[in-house]
Design a protein around this motif. Structure first.
Motif, short mmCIF file in Angstrom:
data_model
loop_
_atom_site.label_atom_id
_atom_site.label_comp_id
_atom_site.label_asym_id
_atom_site.label_seq_id
_atom_site.Cartn_x
_atom_site.Cartn_y
_atom_site.Cartn_z
N UNK A 61 2.17 8.59 7.22
CA UNK A 61 1.70 9.75 7.98
C UNK A 61 0.80 10.50 7.23
N UNK A 62 1.33 10.95 5.88
CA UNK A 62 0.48 11.61 5.11
C UNK A 62 -1.18 10.86 4.97
N UNK A 63 -1.04 9.81 4.87
CA UNK A 63 -2.39 9.04 4.42
C UNK A 63 -3.28 8.99 5.62
N UNK A 64 -2.42 8.71 6.89
CA UNK A 64 -3.19 8.62 8.19
C UNK A 64 -3.84 10.07 8.31
N UNK B 126 1.90 1.54 -3.36
CA UNK B 126 1.94 2.12 -4.83
C UNK B 126 2.90 3.39 -4.98
N UNK B 127 2.56 4.31 -3.93
CA UNK B 127 3.42 5.57 -4.15
C UNK B 127 4.78 5.18 -3.75
N UNK C 170 13.91 6.73 -7.65
CA UNK C 170 15.25 6.80 -6.99
C UNK C 170 16.40 6.01 -7.46
N UNK D 245 6.54 3.63 -6.61
CA UNK D 245 7.08 4.43 -7.68
C UNK D 245 8.23 5.26 -7.34
N UNK E 263 -1.98 0.98 -0.58
CA UNK E 263 -2.15 2.49 -0.64
C UNK E 263 -0.80 3.23 -0.19
N UNK F 188 7.34 5.81 6.27
CA UNK F 188 6.96 6.60 7.35
C UNK F 188 6.25 7.86 6.88
N UNK F 189 6.88 8.37 5.92
CA UNK F 189 6.24 9.77 5.30
C UNK F 189 5.02 9.57 4.65
N UNK F 190 4.81 8.39 3.69
CA UNK F 190 3.65 8.18 3.27
C UNK F 190 2.38 7.82 3.98
#
Lengths: 533, 246
Positions: free
Chosen positions: B172-175, B189-190, B198, B193, B186, B168-170
């Motif tokens: 929304x950041x990319x959005x 990949x993050x 973790x 990692x 996209x 969700x976090x990734x």
């Protein structure tokens, strides 16, 4: 207690040594700070102390490390569990159980401790870190500071002789960080626990540590008293920068000491009118927004304005509502009541593609935006996305960080470099408003200075409006024109940074504490006052 | 209400699914499903695993649909009342008895729906067991002998809910960056990692705290079976026997 003799470390598939020919000894009951730039090998050094490196990570270890009479070469980390307690950078990642008590019991259960001993030790540990009232809570409902205290407690139940902590305060607000350090201080003084910690925010820890281990990054390492080490490095907290700038030879590490040294200054210097920055037109308005999470109120009728060419800091304790407010401003969540207006237009009526052009957002984990294999590819993609001339983003990046190679992999960059890359990507689209969420976590002073320079030129030269949520009072004191303070979802202060920061002792920057009652926040302020006098 | 032993609900739902499979009756399956839904609704567990019943229902419905469609279109011909006729694809002579398309009869449709329902119910029952039992608590009652398995389980159960919040976090950041729905790679990949990092952190923390050092584990406040657990398990077992008997 800990002795390193001629220790070298190299990771497989790597050409550079992480640690080279390092020898030092740490005595029982000492508190030692490990400092160095990001990527200098601090975390590796810490994890060498209980054998996680190289037993868990791989790598070739040269030399000998002895902890409490045991060599880490032949002893596995698990066997050292009763001697070395380790608290990682992100405690939430290291929790195994789901409630506080179960988490504390985990290590002792693995070592087959009898239940009555466990009961006693858990009580003890809960008292030591002040978590007793929260013993039955689910871990995911704890605040950042409480989680950090739990991580420390779960190391303490094993009665370790050495406690190793990797950036224990970096995610915490100043108040929670003070609490953690007070706990560590008590452990060292009352129980003679040896504490080794790494931390970038020197201003928070410098007053507590007995010695400093400095990793210089060029293979040199030195250990010594804080005053010796701080005299020969650039990585210094604001109070040392203060005495250095004033050409005072003596180095003080506590507010009290430096107050004594600078006594005459406070009496002689005259106040100067702070250069009042005249902000531009209103860029963004938040009108009485309220938001709720399930049945809890997260924001309660917050109103604020961001102006062009102004840097606004958003501060408050963990869980005060900063992230929710940011999400409302960037349009990720729509507030139950109230509205957000960007350049006079209701945010909800602006299509998302245009929103992204207007508002640039730097997430807490800058890596979230990166997925290509080279820095160059990321920059090219940003050029295309933002429809700017090819090479614009790379040029922006090189203007702040010339040494970065376009061929390097974004994952190999240090935190500071990654932030610089993401900043370049976002500002290549020339947003009118830039929002940063906790940008200074894990940054060393150099990277922080770079960030400050970028923000300064963005606002002063290009009239961008910046909103930065942060716990870092020092960067707020240096760059923010205005500070907004949230508590429990309500706005409790909104005004010039100097007024807001000086109003609360916990959030006052180090220089301000030294110079109190004079109203100077930074080294620059003091120098200016001296010039005028 | 006293907390249940983590095995209790697993025992109930396992015996119910055995009952459903053995009885092979759609009615039993539906009754078991309703029972499971009731238990999940009554037992308010806090935690991300709570949603697994809902997810297993979605997965089950999907399977049911797939099974019904393929069952109706492909398979052995079955005599009965024809509902409609699909164009038939002729297959080579060495594939006798199998056909694609042709007459769709009520009998064929109901039998594939029936099979699909049984499979979907079993999946939903496991989802329900997951949904009312904390995986962490389950780990606490597993025998130490299966150390490696327990390590794997811990990492899997604790990483999964965090994975969802990371996605969700990734996303929304990319959005916010591009204003468009981000592509799968996209995000992947993050995310990969972060989850790897973790998992390594967690494994390190377990090792540093002495997990697996001792063959025997002691228990802090051991979880024991109470009469409540035993009676519930008995009810589950009786229900399963009843299903088979009918």
């Amino acid at each position: 207690m800990i002795s390193f003799s001629r220790v070298s470390l190299i990771y497989p598939h790597s050409t550079t040594t992480v640690i080279e020919d390092l020898s030092f000894e740490i005595a029982e009951g000492e508190m030692v700070l490990v400092m160095g730039r990001t990527g200098s090998g601090k975390s590796s050094l810490l994890r060498l102390m209980n054998g996680l490196v190289p037993h868990h990570t791989g790598g070739i270890l040269g030399g000998e490390i002895v902890v409490d009479g045991k060599s880490t070469r032949t002893t596995k980390p698990g066997e050292l569990a009763g001697i070395v307690g380790i608290v990682g950078q992100n405690p939430i990642d290291t929790f195994i159980a789901d409630t506080v008590e179960d988490e504390l019991a985990f290590g002792m259960e693995s070592l087959n401790f009898p239940p009555d001993v466990m009961r006693k030790r858990i009580e003890e540990a809960l008292d030591q870190v002040g978590l007793a009232p929260l013993r039955n809570r689910t871990i995911s409902t704890l605040s950042g500071g409480e989680q950090q205290r739990l991580a420390i407690a779960s190391a303490l139940v094993m009665h370790p002789k050495v406690l190793v902590l990797d950036e224990p305060t970096s995610a915490l607000d100043p108040v929670a960080s003070e609490e953690i350090l007070a706990i560590l201080h008590r452990l060292v003084h009352d129980l003679s626990v040896t504490v080794v910690l790494a931390e970038h925010r020197l201003e928070r820890v410098i007053g507590y540590v007995d010695r400093i281990l400095l990793i210089e990054g060029d293979g040199n390492t030195s250990i010594g008293l804080p005053s010796e080490i701080l005299a020969k490095t650039d990585l210094v907290p604001p109070i040392v920068r203060l005495t250095r700038a004033l050409a005072i030879d003596e180095i003080g590490t506590s507010t009290r000491e430096v107050r004594r040294i600078t006594e005459p200054l406070r009496e002689d210097l005259v106040d100067f009118p702070r250069p009042s920055h005249s902000p531009g037109a209103i860029a963004l308005t938040v009108n009485e927004i309220s938001a709720r999470y399930e049945d809890k109120s997260a924001l309660n009728k917050i109103s604020l304005t961001l102006r062009e060419g102004e840097i606004t800091a958003l501060m408050g304790r963990n869980g005060a509502g900063k992230s929710t407010l940011i999400k409302c401003i960037v349009g990720l969540i729509h507030a139950a009541e109230g509205s957000v207006e960007v350049l006079g237009e209701d945010l909800r009526k602006i299509p998302q593609s245009k929103r992204s052009q207007l508002i640039g957002y730097i997430p807490q984990e800058p890596g979230d935006l990166l997925y290509l294999t080279t820095v160059l590819a990321e920059c090219d993609r940003a050029d295309r996305d933002n429809s700017v001339a090819s090479g614009t983003t790379l040029r922006l990046l090189h203007s702040t960080l010339p040494q970065i190679s376009p061929e390097s992999h974004p994952r190999d960059l240090s935190e500071g470099e990654r932030l610089a890359l993401v900043l370049a990507i976002v500002i290549s689209g020339s947003p009118k408003i830039l929002i940063l969420d906790e940008p200074t976590r894990g940054l060393d002073y150099e990277a922080k200075n770079r960030l400050m320079a970028t923000l300064h030129s963005l606002t002063r030269d290009q009239g961008v409006s910046v909103l930065m949520a942060t716990h870092d009072v020092e960067i707020v004191a240096e760059v923010a024109d205005r500070t907004i303070f949230l508590a429990d979802g309500e706005k409790v202060a909104d005004g010039a940074t100097i007024d807001v920061l000086l109003a609360s002792p916990a959030f006052a920057p180090q220089v301000a504490k030294v110079m109190s009652p004079r109203r100077w926040l930074t080294v620059g302020d003091v120098l200016r006052a001296r010039e005028i006098s | 209400m006293k907390p249940f032993h983590p095995f209790t609900f697993w025992a109930i739902f396992t015996s119910l699914s055995v009952g459903v499979v053995l009885s092979d009756s759609a009615l039993c399956a539906l009754v078991a499903l309703c029972g499971a839904a009731l238990i999940v609704a009554l037992k308010k567990d806090e935690g991300p695993w709570r949603n697994s019943f809902r997810w297993s229902l979605i997965a089950g419905t999907f399977l049911l649909a797939v099974r019904a469609i393929t069952g109706a279109v492909i398979g052995v011909p079955r005599i009965g009342r024809t509902i409609f006729t699909l164009p038939r694809i002729s297959l080579p002579s060495w594939l006798p008895g199998i056909r694609i398309g042709g007459d769709v009869t009520i009998e064929r449709l109901t039998s594939s729906l029936h099979e699909g329902l049984i499979i979907a119910t079993v999946i939903a029952l496991f989802g329900a067991a997951n949904s009312v039992t904390s995986p962490h608590k389950l780990l606490r009652v597993l025998p130490t002998r299966i150390y490696q398995l327990a390590v794997t389980l811990t990492i899997a159960t604790s990483v999964f809910p965090q994975l969802i919040s990371s996605i969700y976090r990734i996303r929304s950041a990319q959005f916010l960056r591009s204003g468009k729905r981000p592509a799968l790679t996209s995000i992947a990949i993050p995310l990969l990692e972060e989850s790897l990092g973790r998992a390594v952190n967690l494994a390190e923390s377990m090792e540093a705290r002495g997990y697996g050092q001792s063959k025997i584990h002691s228990r802090y406040r051991p979880i024991t079976y109470s009469t409540q657990d035993i009676s519930w398990m008995a009810v589950g077992l009786l229900a399963a026997i009843a299903m088979v008997a009918i």
